[in-house]
Design a protein around this motif. Structure first.
Motif, PDB file in Angstrom:
ATOM      1  N   ARG A 186       0.764  -1.421   0.418  1.00  0.00           N
ATOM      2  CA  ARG A 186       0.581  -0.098   0.203  1.00  0.00           C
ATOM      3  C   ARG A 186       1.329   1.451  -0.227  1.00  0.00           C
ATOM      4  O   ARG A 186       1.532   2.087   0.957  1.00  0.00           O
ATOM      5  CB  ARG A 186      -1.085  -0.444   1.152  1.00  0.00           C
ATOM      6  CG  ARG A 186      -1.561  -1.041   0.999  1.00  0.00           C
ATOM      7  CD  ARG A 186      -2.797  -0.961   2.668  1.00  0.00           C
ATOM      8  NE  ARG A 186      -2.026  -1.182   3.440  1.00  0.00           N
ATOM      9  CZ  ARG A 186      -2.162  -2.372   4.164  1.00  0.00           C
ATOM     10  NH1 ARG A 186      -1.936  -4.061   3.925  1.00  0.00           N
ATOM     11  NH2 ARG A 186      -1.258  -1.776   5.359  1.00  0.00           N
ATOM     12  N   ILE A 187       1.799   1.116  -1.194  1.00  0.00           N
ATOM     13  CA  ILE A 187       2.347   2.284  -1.069  1.00  0.00           C
ATOM     14  C   ILE A 187       1.638   3.676  -2.543  1.00  0.00           C
ATOM     15  O   ILE A 187       1.546   3.339  -3.430  1.00  0.00           O
ATOM     16  CB  ILE A 187       3.936   1.678  -1.990  1.00  0.00           C
ATOM     17  CG1 ILE A 187       4.630   1.279  -0.328  1.00  0.00           C
ATOM     18  CG2 ILE A 187       4.266   3.304  -1.892  1.00  0.00           C
ATOM     19  CD1 ILE A 187       5.863   1.154  -0.990  1.00  0.00           C
ATOM     20  N   LEU A 188       1.728   5.128  -2.477  1.00  0.00           N
ATOM     21  CA  LEU A 188       1.388   5.406  -3.527  1.00  0.00           C
ATOM     22  C   LEU A 188       2.166   6.806  -3.522  1.00  0.00           C
ATOM     23  O   LEU A 188       2.660   7.181  -2.544  1.00  0.00           O
ATOM     24  CB  LEU A 188      -0.371   6.411  -2.787  1.00  0.00           C
ATOM     25  CG  LEU A 188      -0.594   7.943  -4.056  1.00  0.00           C
ATOM     26  CD1 LEU A 188      -1.423   6.519  -5.516  1.00  0.00           C
ATOM     27  CD2 LEU A 188      -2.664   7.728  -3.098  1.00  0.00           C
ATOM     28  N   LEU A 189       2.514   6.582  -4.928  1.00  0.00           N
ATOM     29  CA  LEU A 189       3.387   7.652  -4.957  1.00  0.00           C
ATOM     30  C   LEU A 189       2.648   9.004  -6.320  1.00  0.00           C
ATOM     31  O   LEU A 189       2.697   8.404  -7.800  1.00  0.00           O
ATOM     32  CB  LEU A 189       4.696   8.014  -5.543  1.00  0.00           C
ATOM     33  CG  LEU A 189       5.089   6.297  -4.388  1.00  0.00           C
ATOM     34  CD1 LEU A 189       6.261   5.759  -5.297  1.00  0.00           C
ATOM     35  CD2 LEU A 189       6.220   7.567  -3.585  1.00  0.00           C
ATOM     36  N   SER A 190       2.437   9.858  -6.202  1.00  0.00           N
ATOM     37  CA  SER A 190       2.146  10.659  -7.227  1.00  0.00           C
ATOM     38  C   SER A 190       1.490  12.234  -7.118  1.00  0.00           C
ATOM     39  O   SER A 190       1.983  12.811  -6.232  1.00  0.00           O
ATOM     40  CB  SER A 190       0.058  10.505  -6.710  1.00  0.00           C
ATOM     41  OG  SER A 190      -0.605  10.793  -5.403  1.00  0.00           O
ATOM     42  N   ASP A 191       1.412  12.613  -8.511  1.00  0.00           N
ATOM     43  CA  ASP A 191       1.815  14.034  -8.775  1.00  0.00           C
ATOM     44  C   ASP A 191       3.283  14.645  -8.141  1.00  0.00           C
ATOM     45  O   ASP A 191       3.993  15.406  -7.763  1.00  0.00           O
ATOM     46  CB  ASP A 191       1.106  14.879  -8.069  1.00  0.00           C
ATOM     47  CG  ASP A 191      -0.955  14.693  -8.165  1.00  0.00           C
ATOM     48  OD1 ASP A 191      -0.952  15.081  -9.104  1.00  0.00           O
ATOM     49  OD2 ASP A 191      -1.275  14.226  -7.205  1.00  0.00           O
ATOM     50  N   ILE A 192       3.986  13.681  -9.181  1.00  0.00           N
ATOM     51  CA  ILE A 192       5.195  14.133  -8.998  1.00  0.00           C
ATOM     52  C   ILE A 192       6.199  14.079 -10.259  1.00  0.00           C
ATOM     53  O   ILE A 192       6.213  14.193 -11.073  1.00  0.00           O
ATOM     54  CB  ILE A 192       6.374  13.160  -8.823  1.00  0.00           C
ATOM     55  CG1 ILE A 192       5.441  12.522  -7.186  1.00  0.00           C
ATOM     56  CG2 ILE A 192       7.449  12.968  -8.174  1.00  0.00           C
ATOM     57  CD1 ILE A 192       6.353  10.596  -6.697  1.00  0.00           C
ATOM     58  N   ILE A 193       6.695  15.458 -10.432  1.00  0.00           N
ATOM     59  CA  ILE A 193       7.943  16.174 -11.598  1.00  0.00           C
ATOM     60  C   ILE A 193       9.472  15.596 -11.356  1.00  0.00           C
ATOM     61  O   ILE A 193       9.904  16.183 -10.463  1.00  0.00           O
ATOM     62  CB  ILE A 193       6.923  17.488 -12.146  1.00  0.00           C
ATOM     63  CG1 ILE A 193       5.732  17.754 -12.599  1.00  0.00           C
ATOM     64  CG2 ILE A 193       8.363  17.699 -13.068  1.00  0.00           C
ATOM     65  CD1 ILE A 193       5.031  19.076 -12.822  1.00  0.00           C
ATOM     66  N   ALA A 194       9.826  14.624 -11.691  1.00  0.00           N
ATOM     67  CA  ALA A 194      11.209  15.221 -11.584  1.00  0.00           C
ATOM     68  C   ALA A 194      12.135  15.201 -13.227  1.00  0.00           C
ATOM     69  O   ALA A 194      12.131  14.742 -14.036  1.00  0.00           O
ATOM     70  CB  ALA A 194      11.415  13.637 -11.551  1.00  0.00           C
ATOM     71  N   THR A 195      13.012  16.532 -13.226  1.00  0.00           N
ATOM     72  CA  THR A 195      13.509  16.871 -14.253  1.00  0.00           C
ATOM     73  C   THR A 195      15.036  16.576 -14.028  1.00  0.00           C
ATOM     74  O   THR A 195      16.078  17.258 -13.220  1.00  0.00           O
ATOM     75  CB  THR A 195      12.942  18.206 -14.572  1.00  0.00           C
ATOM     76  OG1 THR A 195      11.120  18.474 -14.688  1.00  0.00           O
ATOM     77  CG2 THR A 195      13.370  18.811 -16.002  1.00  0.00           C
ATOM     78  N   ASP A 196      15.647  16.778 -15.136  1.00  0.00           N
ATOM     79  CA  ASP A 196      17.720  16.842 -15.406  1.00  0.00           C
ATOM     80  C   ASP A 196      17.643  17.976 -15.683  1.00  0.00           C
ATOM     81  O   ASP A 196      16.815  18.325 -16.750  1.00  0.00           O
ATOM     82  CB  ASP A 196      17.426  15.736 -15.881  1.00  0.00           C
ATOM     83  CG  ASP A 196      17.822  14.170 -15.267  1.00  0.00           C
ATOM     84  OD1 ASP A 196      17.238  14.345 -14.529  1.00  0.00           O
ATOM     85  OD2 ASP A 196      18.304  13.317 -15.765  1.00  0.00           O
ATOM     86  N   ASP A 197      18.766  18.183 -16.449  1.00  0.00           N
ATOM     87  CA  ASP A 197      19.706  18.886 -16.771  1.00  0.00           C
ATOM     88  C   ASP A 197      20.651  19.109 -17.125  1.00  0.00           C
ATOM     89  O   ASP A 197      21.151  18.225 -16.863  1.00  0.00           O
ATOM     90  CB  ASP A 197      18.993  20.903 -15.812  1.00  0.00           C
ATOM     91  CG  ASP A 197      19.852  21.216 -15.016  1.00  0.00           C
ATOM     92  OD1 ASP A 197      21.070  20.164 -14.411  1.00  0.00           O
ATOM     93  OD2 ASP A 197      19.747  21.715 -13.738  1.00  0.00           O
ATOM     94  N   GLU A 198      21.502  19.834 -17.868  1.00  0.00           N
ATOM     95  CA  GLU A 198      23.214  19.259 -17.877  1.00  0.00           C
ATOM     96  C   GLU A 198      23.900  19.230 -17.106  1.00  0.00           C
ATOM     97  O   GLU A 198      24.516  17.824 -17.499  1.00  0.00           O
ATOM     98  CB  GLU A 198      23.313  20.377 -19.162  1.00  0.00           C
ATOM     99  CG  GLU A 198      22.823  21.090 -20.365  1.00  0.00           C
ATOM    100  CD  GLU A 198      23.103  21.542 -20.871  1.00  0.00           C
ATOM    101  OE1 GLU A 198      24.525  22.730 -20.477  1.00  0.00           O
ATOM    102  OE2 GLU A 198      23.311  21.975 -22.427  1.00  0.00           O
ATOM    103  N   GLU A 199      23.500  18.929 -15.878  1.00  0.00           N
ATOM    104  CA  GLU A 199      24.685  18.605 -14.841  1.00  0.00           C
ATOM    105  C   GLU A 199      24.889  17.189 -14.732  1.00  0.00           C
ATOM    106  O   GLU A 199      25.236  16.417 -13.897  1.00  0.00           O
ATOM    107  CB  GLU A 199      23.890  19.820 -13.108  1.00  0.00           C
ATOM    108  CG  GLU A 199      24.348  18.655 -11.656  1.00  0.00           C
ATOM    109  CD  GLU A 199      26.026  19.611 -11.733  1.00  0.00           C
ATOM    110  OE1 GLU A 199      26.782  18.250 -11.624  1.00  0.00           O
ATOM    111  OE2 GLU A 199      26.487  20.465 -12.509  1.00  0.00           O
TER     112      GLU A 199
END
Length: 448
Positions: free
Chosen positions: A310-323
């Motif tokens: 019972r694990i809920l992971l929601s509404d997540i934005i993960a973004t990379d840049d040049e680093e």
């Protein structure tokens, strides 16, 4: 109100004020309680014992500075609960079996990390440790430069940590907020930067479950993980709500959930998270492990594999840049992450699957650029280590590469993926994502 200067503290940054501060606390406690105030100076101190009904207040005009002399740190302040880490047993502020206590104010507590360990000793004192305490407030302070963990809340309940600026980036074991066997924990409006896990929830004893935890409006930057749930999981961890947090420059994992020592991790919600430059935004593993460094004190035999559900992971934005084209290290040579060590990873032993896992409205934008031919062809499995001990197994810190570009999920019963979107800035020739030995309720995944 009890001013430590009235009890002989000098606050000149050189004179050792340990005795004067302790006498002030003792007098305050004997009178029924109150607030002990540090104001107008830098107060050098070794171990301080906080007592029931006493709040230690560090005003904006004050700094509590850890004495660089390890001899000023008392024994009898419990211990760090990882095996082979006795160098972290001592601490600056300690309370045991106390109630209605706090460390508050708008000032700074500085651990003086550059001065430890002293010559001839391995000891590096933690900044704060609370054992079997109740109604604890730690609020408003700058907690900087601890030489080991910043805080350890052990077997305690009703804890509020709010408005803290934690910076712990000078030594290994630079944790921020650590909770073991606690209940009714409220964490809000904190900024944490460190060399290890920013925030940990653990249960090293069946007698003290970790439960009812609220984490909101916090910011995390770490050479290691942002939020870690488990690893130390002899007992149960449950009822955790994480909301409205940001992660930036986290070189290993953003949300890391590890049930490794036989207990259970259940009923976890993480929602409304924004991540920038996080190598592995989500890492979840259910396994068993007995390690000479990273296991709980008292765990003497390989545990049975526990449960995770019972694990809920929601509404997540993960973004990379040049680093994120770079390889990242802890200090000089300890590799934490690189483009081929990335992504969402969820894994378990085939005989003990994770149950009821949902990823909903997750957008992951990865730097990309990895060639499949440049990573090993064989990907190890999670094994029940009570019975078989292959040379290479999938576990908490291995493998150090990812066989997919975005997501790798194995051994989950009732997996739901809804509105999951992937994008890579650069061409990546690995398989986009893999779902293996799972029962899937919904698979709504888009790559663009």
């Amino acid at each position: 109100m009890y001013n430590v200067k009235d009890f002989g503290a000098v606050g000149d940054g050189t004179t050792v004020d340990t005795t004067a501060i302790q006498q002030t606390i003792d007098c305050c406690a004997e009178a029924g309680g109150g607030t002990v105030v540090l104001a107008g100076g830098t107060f050098v101190s070794g171990t301080i014992f906080l007592k029931s009904n006493v709040y230690l207040q560090v005003n904006a005009s004050a700094v509590l500075l850890a004495n660089p002399d390890i001899r000023d740190y008392a024994d009898g302040t419990h211990y760090n609960r990882y095996v082979n880490e006795k160098d972290m047993d001592k601490c600056l502020i300690y309370a045991e079996d106390a109630t209605n206590i706090g460390v508050i104010g708008q000032g700074e507590i500085n651990g003086n990390a550059e001065c430890f360990p002293n010559e001839g000793t391995i000891d590096r004192p933690m900044m704060m440790r609370f054992l079997r305490c109740a109604h604890i407030h730690v609020k408003g302070l700058r907690l900087h430069n601890s030489t080991a963990w910043t805080t350890a809340f052990l077997d305690s309940e009703n804890i509020w940590c709010d408005g803290l600026d934690i910076r712990n980036d000078r030594r290994y074991n630079g944790d921020g907020l650590d909770y073991d066997g606690c209940k009714n924990v409220f964490i809000s409006n904190c900024r944490i930067l460190g060399t290890d896990d920013n925030l940990c929830l653990q249960a090293s004893s069946k007698d003290y479950p970790m439960k009812n935890v609220h984490i909101v409006n916090c910011h995390f930057t770490s050479i290691c993980a942002g939020i870690r749930i488990g690893l130390k999981s002899v007992g149960d961890i449950s009822n955790v709500a994480i909301h409205n947090c940001t992660f930036e420059n986290v070189w290993r994992e953003g949300i890391k959930i590890e049930c490794t020592e036989g207990g259970s991790i259940t009923d976890i919600v993480a929602q409304g998270l924004v991540m920038r430059n996080v190598t592995r935004p989500i890492f979840i593993i259910l396994n068993n492990r007995l390690d000479v460094i990273g296991s709980s004190v008292g765990l003497e035999a390989m545990p049975e594999i526990g449960t995770m559900a019972r694990i809920l992971l929601s509404d997540i934005i993960a973004t990379d840049d040049e680093e994120m084209n770079n390889t990242h290290y802890r200090f000089t040579d300890d590799v934490m992450g690189c483009p081929s060590f990335n992504g969402i990873r969820i894994d378990a032993c085939e005989s003990h699957p994770i149950r009821d896992l949902t990823l909903k409205h997750v957008t992951y934008t990865f730097i990309g650029g990895v060639n499949k031919e440049d990573i090993p062809a064989d990907y190890p499995k999670v094994w029940d280590m009570r019975f078989e001990h292959p040379d290479l197994v999938s576990e908490n810190y291995y493998p150090t590469w990812s066989r997919t570009t975005f997501m790798d999920v194995r051994h989950v019963e009732r997996l739901s993926l809804e509105g999951v979107k992937f994008h890579a800035f650069q061409a990546d020739t690995r398989e986009s994502y893999r779902i293996e030995h799972c029962t899937v309720l919904k698979e709504d995944v888009t790559e663009y």
